[in-house]
Design an enzyme around this catalytic site. Structure first.
Site, PDB file in Angstrom:
ATOM      1  N   CYS A   1      -0.454   2.668  -4.092  1.00  0.00           N
ATOM      2  CA  CYS A   1       0.734   2.728  -3.245  1.00  0.00           C
ATOM      3  C   CYS A   1       0.579   3.904  -2.291  1.00  0.00           C
ATOM      4  CB  CYS A   1       2.001   2.894  -4.091  1.00  0.00           C
ATOM      5  SG  CYS A   1       3.515   2.992  -3.112  1.00  0.00           S
ATOM      6  N   LEU A   2       0.220   3.600  -1.059  1.00  0.00           N
ATOM      7  CA  LEU A   2       0.067   4.612  -0.012  1.00  0.00           C
ATOM      8  C   LEU A   2       0.569   3.981   1.275  1.00  0.00           C
ATOM      9  CD1 LEU A   2      -0.991   7.447   0.709  1.00  0.00           C
ATOM     10  CD2 LEU A   2      -3.213   6.385   1.182  1.00  0.00           C
TER      11      LEU A   2
END
Length: 205
Positions: free
Chosen positions: A115-116
């Site tokens: 998750c970026l």
């Protein structure tokens, strides 16, 4: 790099006589490779001190591995491997990144999903991917997942985030190597007493 440059010239010379569809596809690949030739050179000149990039094939700059060894925080002294694949439609779409090292992290699943925000192709808050971003942005973002971008409030790995919320010591037992576990106590200042974690984190082939 020189080999890739010669390859690009050969590709340009061979475009004549191809069908329109084939030419469009070759043109897109050529755009990606041209961008990567410049971006990889810039990346190598500006890598964070905690990162190392390796290219199994110098003629395939669209596929490489990144090693991150944090020098502060919960994951200090660990070593984490990422696989980066740059699709043909780059830079209109972001690279695809997967973590190869199993890790207990709120923003990385145990299956390697990440998750970026800048890796999101579509983002309503404006922090997602844009053609103005580069590989350097991606690498610095991955590096920051272990420091200032470590986010327990908006997790992908909900179990890790909830574990940290209800039991910080227990969460650290999942992060730190087994030889450090006996030294943990409920009143330990975890953020100030982080022991090397290199032995815990193993890279899956």
């Amino acid at each position: 790099m020189l080999t890739l440059a010669r390859k690009l010239k050969k590709d340009d010379a061979g475009k004549a006589g191809r069908s329109s569809a084939t030419s469009d596809s070759a043109h897109r690949v050529s755009i990606r490779d041209r961008l990567l030739t410049k971006e990889v050179a810039d990346l190598e000149a500006n890598l964070p001190s905690t990162c190392k990039a390796s290219f199994p094939d110098e003629n395939k700059l669209h596929h490489f591995q990144l090693s991150v060894s944090p020098d502060e925080g919960y994951y200090q002294s660990g070593k984490f491997q990422f696989e980066v694949d740059v699709p043909e439609a780059y830079n209109m779409v972001p690279p695809k990144v997967r973590c190869l090292t199993r890790i207990w992290h709120p923003n990385i699943t145990e299956n390697g999903e990440i998750c970026l925000s800048l890796l999101r192709e579509h983002s309503i808050d404006g922090t997602g991917w844009a053609p103005t971003r580069t590989l350097k942005d991606v690498v610095w973002g991955l590096n920051s997942l272990f420091t200032d971008l470590l986010n327990f409030d908006d997790p992908l790995n909900i179990d890790a985030a909830e574990h940290h919320l209800r039991d910080k010591v227990g969460c650290m037992r999942m992060i730190l190597p087994s030889y450090f576990i006996p030294f943990l106590s409920s009143d330990l200042e975890l953020t100030q007493k982080v022991s090397p974690v290199s032995d815990m984190h193993t890279t899956h082939s």
